[in-house]
Design a protein around this motif. Sequence first.
Motif, short mmCIF file in Angstrom:
data_model
loop_
_atom_site.label_atom_id
_atom_site.label_comp_id
_atom_site.label_asym_id
_atom_site.label_seq_id
_atom_site.Cartn_x
_atom_site.Cartn_y
_atom_site.Cartn_z
N LEU A 7 1.22 -1.03 0.33
CA LEU A 7 0.13 0.51 -0.21
C LEU A 7 0.58 1.32 0.09
N THR A 8 0.30 2.53 -0.86
CA THR A 8 1.10 3.81 -0.29
C THR A 8 -0.34 4.64 -0.17
N LEU A 9 0.66 4.87 1.26
CA LEU A 9 -0.82 5.79 1.81
C LEU A 9 0.06 7.21 2.42
N PRO A 10 -0.98 8.10 2.29
CA PRO A 10 -0.68 9.24 2.86
C PRO A 10 -0.80 9.07 4.81
N PRO A 11 -0.27 10.34 5.26
CA PRO A 11 -0.50 10.33 6.12
C PRO A 11 -1.59 10.39 7.30
N GLY A 12 -2.38 10.18 8.25
CA GLY A 12 -3.01 9.33 8.38
C GLY A 12 -3.76 9.21 7.36
N ALA A 13 -3.79 8.45 6.26
CA ALA A 13 -4.96 7.74 5.69
C ALA A 13 -6.19 6.92 6.40
N PRO A 14 -7.40 6.86 6.23
CA PRO A 14 -8.29 5.75 7.21
C PRO A 14 -8.20 4.31 5.93
#
Length: 299
Positions: free
Chosen positions: A139-146
């Motif tokens: 996964l590539t998750l931005p900061p704080g992504a739910p």
Amino acid sequence: MKAVTFHHTGNPDVLTLDEVPELPVGPQDIRVAVTAAAVNPVDLKTRSGFLTMNLTYPAVPGWDVSGVVTEIGADVTRFTVGQPVVGMVAQPAHRYGTYAEQVVADARLFATAPVGVPLEEAAALPLAGLTAVQTLDKLTLPPGAPVLVTGAAGAVGRIAVQLLLADGHPVDALARPGDVEALRALGVGTVHTLAQDLPAATHTAVVDTAGVAASIRAVADGGQFVAIDDNDQPAPERGITPRKSYVNENGDQLQALSDLISAGRLTVPTGPRYPLADAARAHQDFGAGGLRGKVLLLP
């Protein structure tokens, strides 16, 4: 040495406790006296023939192990005799799996065992932990992504939840009604108990550890869906391309997970324990469902 073997695929009764030859220790191998082996879904799928594999019979199932090093190969510098270790040994790639009194495998597949937990309980970590880490790595998750995790109270799901929360991601879950309070205690936000009640297009990613293809509905347009189950995967939709994650042996990643347990930042619950001779009953009970915590086999 004694090991659980099967000579053909079938129901749990094909598992028997037999004597098998000890394997030699190669230059990069270690020999581990087994304290515990954990039972995983892949063991049942291998034994039953659900997974098509070119097995060498008699086959010894098992991927997870904890124990104590009793012999090291000439080129091994990472471990010493007497050291407690954990390891994931991908059974189809090796002559024997881990349902045995001893395991011989490449030292690079092992990590020092976590401190602060009984060594037998440490056998619950390797396969579930590595599966969780390697799935999240996709996964590539931005900061704080739910993120929504299905099967969040299962072995892989529970570890994924803890790792996501530690990285600052709000986590919601799909789980059984009986697991709601335990997940909330971990820090999970909303715990859904029915797939049809999942919200639409609300999460950056879904981590599907339970084979719930319908959970893709919770992924926001253009988001990410990654699954570990062997069930049919959802079709691409709304800019979402579902991905499948397969676990690989990795001693370095396993060491990082072991260190998290030692630091009190990760927990991996264990469940029923069975003597090695009762592997068939362990498979029967595990396959019936409803158990919580890793099932352990003790030589």
